[in-house]
Design a protein around this motif. Structure first.
Motif, PDB file in Angstrom:
ATOM      1  N   ASP A  32      50.043  38.514  59.009  1.00  0.00           N
ATOM      2  CA  ASP A  32      48.739  39.070  59.378  1.00  0.00           C
ATOM      3  C   ASP A  32      47.829  39.081  58.143  1.00  0.00           C
ATOM      4  O   ASP A  32      47.748  40.053  57.410  1.00  0.00           O
ATOM      5  CB  ASP A  32      48.990  40.489  59.940  1.00  0.00           C
ATOM      6  CG  ASP A  32      47.755  41.360  59.893  1.00  0.00           C
ATOM      7  OD1 ASP A  32      46.657  40.847  60.130  1.00  0.00           O
ATOM      8  OD2 ASP A  32      47.911  42.574  59.616  1.00  0.00           O
ATOM      9  N   VAL A  33      47.154  37.945  57.919  1.00  0.00           N
ATOM     10  CA  VAL A  33      46.306  37.804  56.724  1.00  0.00           C
ATOM     11  C   VAL A  33      44.857  38.128  57.076  1.00  0.00           C
ATOM     12  O   VAL A  33      44.365  37.740  58.137  1.00  0.00           O
ATOM     13  CB  VAL A  33      46.356  36.343  56.190  1.00  0.00           C
ATOM     14  CG1 VAL A  33      45.411  36.167  55.010  1.00  0.00           C
ATOM     15  CG2 VAL A  33      47.763  35.965  55.797  1.00  0.00           C
ATOM     16  N   TYR A 344      48.281  36.507  44.186  1.00  0.00           N
ATOM     17  CA  TYR A 344      49.082  37.735  44.329  1.00  0.00           C
ATOM     18  C   TYR A 344      48.556  38.568  45.503  1.00  0.00           C
ATOM     19  O   TYR A 344      49.320  39.033  46.347  1.00  0.00           O
ATOM     20  CB  TYR A 344      49.015  38.507  43.013  1.00  0.00           C
ATOM     21  CG  TYR A 344      49.698  39.857  43.017  1.00  0.00           C
ATOM     22  CD1 TYR A 344      51.088  39.953  43.110  1.00  0.00           C
ATOM     23  CD2 TYR A 344      48.953  41.037  42.893  1.00  0.00           C
ATOM     24  CE1 TYR A 344      51.712  41.195  43.110  1.00  0.00           C
ATOM     25  CE2 TYR A 344      49.566  42.277  42.886  1.00  0.00           C
ATOM     26  CZ  TYR A 344      50.942  42.348  42.991  1.00  0.00           C
ATOM     27  OH  TYR A 344      51.562  43.566  42.996  1.00  0.00           O
ATOM     28  N   LEU A 345      47.242  38.713  45.557  1.00  0.00           N
ATOM     29  CA  LEU A 345      46.651  39.494  46.659  1.00  0.00           C
ATOM     30  C   LEU A 345      46.940  38.832  48.005  1.00  0.00           C
ATOM     31  O   LEU A 345      47.161  39.509  49.003  1.00  0.00           O
ATOM     32  CB  LEU A 345      45.138  39.640  46.467  1.00  0.00           C
ATOM     33  CG  LEU A 345      44.689  40.552  45.329  1.00  0.00           C
ATOM     34  CD1 LEU A 345      43.168  40.533  45.188  1.00  0.00           C
ATOM     35  CD2 LEU A 345      45.175  41.989  45.547  1.00  0.00           C
ATOM     36  N   LEU A 346      46.987  37.507  48.009  1.00  0.00           N
ATOM     37  CA  LEU A 346      47.273  36.807  49.270  1.00  0.00           C
ATOM     38  C   LEU A 346      48.741  36.982  49.654  1.00  0.00           C
ATOM     39  O   LEU A 346      49.057  37.389  50.778  1.00  0.00           O
ATOM     40  CB  LEU A 346      46.928  35.313  49.132  1.00  0.00           C
ATOM     41  CG  LEU A 346      47.262  34.460  50.350  1.00  0.00           C
ATOM     42  CD1 LEU A 346      46.474  34.936  51.574  1.00  0.00           C
ATOM     43  CD2 LEU A 346      46.949  32.979  50.094  1.00  0.00           C
ATOM     44  N   VAL A 351      45.691  39.532  51.744  1.00  0.00           N
ATOM     45  CA  VAL A 351      44.237  39.413  51.800  1.00  0.00           C
ATOM     46  C   VAL A 351      43.869  38.157  51.006  1.00  0.00           C
ATOM     47  O   VAL A 351      44.253  38.021  49.843  1.00  0.00           O
ATOM     48  CB  VAL A 351      43.520  40.628  51.169  1.00  0.00           C
ATOM     49  CG1 VAL A 351      42.000  40.454  51.260  1.00  0.00           C
ATOM     50  CG2 VAL A 351      43.949  41.919  51.840  1.00  0.00           C
ATOM     51  N   ALA A 352      43.149  37.240  51.654  1.00  0.00           N
ATOM     52  CA  ALA A 352      42.763  36.006  50.970  1.00  0.00           C
ATOM     53  C   ALA A 352      41.411  36.183  50.290  1.00  0.00           C
ATOM     54  O   ALA A 352      40.428  36.581  50.926  1.00  0.00           O
ATOM     55  CB  ALA A 352      42.694  34.851  51.964  1.00  0.00           C
ATOM     56  N   THR A 353      41.377  35.922  48.975  1.00  0.00           N
ATOM     57  CA  THR A 353      40.143  35.971  48.180  1.00  0.00           C
ATOM     58  C   THR A 353      40.127  34.667  47.356  1.00  0.00           C
ATOM     59  O   THR A 353      41.004  33.831  47.557  1.00  0.00           O
ATOM     60  CB  THR A 353      40.132  37.189  47.240  1.00  0.00           C
ATOM     61  OG1 THR A 353      41.261  37.058  46.352  1.00  0.00           O
ATOM     62  CG2 THR A 353      40.236  38.497  48.012  1.00  0.00           C
ATOM     63  N   VAL A 354      39.171  34.506  46.459  1.00  0.00           N
ATOM     64  CA  VAL A 354      39.182  33.312  45.605  1.00  0.00           C
ATOM     65  C   VAL A 354      39.023  33.752  44.152  1.00  0.00           C
ATOM     66  O   VAL A 354      38.140  34.570  43.847  1.00  0.00           O
ATOM     67  CB  VAL A 354      38.029  32.333  45.960  1.00  0.00           C
ATOM     68  CG1 VAL A 354      38.212  31.007  45.221  1.00  0.00           C
ATOM     69  CG2 VAL A 354      37.932  32.082  47.453  1.00  0.00           C
TER      70      VAL A 354
END
Ligand code: PMP
Ligand code: GLU
Length: 391
Positions: A32-33, A344-346, A351-354
């Motif tokens: 569940d991203v 790491y956050l992903l 949670v997907a960030t860039v």
């Protein structure tokens, strides 16, 4: 032998699209991203625009269009520039393309010779330097740190210009920082550019309507530099039409002609059905644009209150500093860069960030808040919980 061209080997892949792809892969595995990586409105395209596309299919708008787009679409863009920006352009000064991305790339390819310098304020959108490299130009970065609200000053611009400078790429409202240049700030930069006749401004205004300051200012508003400004805009962000792929340039005729020649050999006119949809977007009711803008502003206020960072004035990105986490560990995992942190956050926080590395700002990372309030609240909870594990 498997050997790609040197041109391609020099090119970095798009970090925004790569993170979004990773997020989709994890989702496909059942994780569940929450995807805050790619920047695109989460709204559906408004119904009247979809209806225009259906009608276009039924009316057989199914053949090649003229390379720069249908005359009726160019008229709609001329109307938009007059109505919203107070600018007079002729249809011969408009060229539509497969998204603003192709519009930017066309302009760079049409203008830049090998070794020409292109000034790019950093942080920047990931694709600008890569497009310049593709044209064998040299990106020249001006550092615009958070202390300057991520904006460059006239003094910095003056110092960066050399006889080899051919273009400045200015994105306002900005991806990835959300900063917005005021008319006065643009005027300051314009006055510098007036002293350097060889410099063309590529004004990327794709986030024009996602603006919380109440007024969008364009470099093309200044008569004395208009002959050197290429406006880049499109329907992707204002009308939630990222998949339709319609962008445009509004520029002096000689630049439009150059881009037309390039596009004629490369991709031809953009999708006929999408063109009719974009025409309906620009000619039709505009309340949908304001409704979406208000939703983005509400979400911006929500995420800023949760993240307690700077307050961006446009677009739908937050670009906080994360360098205080560098060198920290979770078990064996060490965070050394913003891309490490995004990964790491992903993988741990889902949670997907860039990471900011790809935006020329290695100490920051980017979150797109073009998602629901529930997702924003949950994403911030996960991010805080995950970061708390780093020691
Ligand atoms: N410029 C900027 C700054 C952007 O963020 C984007 C969106 N990726 C584009 C141009 C390209 O938009 P489009 O979807 O119209 O190609
Ligand atoms: N504007 C979006 C972003 O920066 C789209 C992705 C892209 O084209 O790079 O995330």
């Amino acid at each position: 032998m498997e050997s790609l061209s040197e041109r391609l080997n020099r090119l970095a892949p798009s970090a925004t699209l790569a993170m979004s792809q990773k997020s989709s892969e994890l989702k496909a595995q059942g994780v569940d991203v929450i995807n805050m990586s790619v920047g695109e409105p989460d709204f559906n395209t408004p119904d009247h625009i979809k209806a225009a596309a259906i009608k276009a299919v039924e009316e057989n708008y199914t053949r090649y269009s003229p390379v720069p787009g249908y005359p009726s679409l160019k008229e709609a863009i001329v109307g938009k520039l007059k109505r919203e920006n107070g600018l007079d352009y002729k249809p011969s000064q408009i060229l539509t393309s497969n998204g603003a991305k192709q519009s930017v790339c066309n302009a760079i390819m049409a203008l830049i010779n090998a070794g020409d310098e292109v000034i790019i304020p950093a942080p920047y959108w990931v694709s600008y330097p890569q497009m310049v490299l593709l044209a064998e130009g040299t990106p020249v970065y001006i550092d615009a740190p958070i202390e300057q609200d991520f904006k460059i000053t006239p003094e910095q611009l003056e110092a960066a210009i050399t006889p080899r400078t051919r273009a400045l790429i200015l994105c306002s409202p900005s991806n990835p920082t959300g900063s917005v240049y005021t008319r006065e700030e643009l005027e300051g930069l314009k006055n510098v550019l007036l002293r350097h006749e060889q410099v063309i401004v590529l004004a990327d205004e794709i986030y024009e309507h996602i603006n919380y300051t109440g007024r969008h200012a364009s470099m093309a508003e200044f008569e004395d530099i208009r002959e050197r400004v290429v406006i880049i805009n499109g329907v992707s962000k204002a009308y939630a039409m990222t998949g339709w792929r319609i962008g445009f340039i509004a520029a002096p005729e000689w630049i439009v002609k150059g881009c037309n020649k390039l596009q004629g050999q490369y991709t031809s006119g953009p999708c006929s059905v999408s063109q009719k949809a974009a025409e309906a977007a620009w000619n039709g009711p505009q309340d949908c644009v304001e409704e979406m803008r208000q939703a983005f502003e509400r979400r911006k206020n929500l995420i800023v209150s949760l993240a307690q960072v700077n307050d961006p004035q446009g677009a739908f990105y937050l670009f906080p500093k994360c360098s205080s986490y560098f060198g920290k560990k979770d078990g064996d995992r060490v965070i050394n860069t913003s891309t490490d942190l995004a990964m790491y956050l992903l993988e741990v926080g889902h949670v997907a960030t860039v990471g900011g590395d790809a935006f020329g700002s290695p100490e920051c990372f980017r979150m797109s808040y073009a998602t629901s309030d529930e997702n924003i609240v949950e994403a911030m909870r996960r991010i805080k919980e995950t970061l708390a594990r780093l020691k």
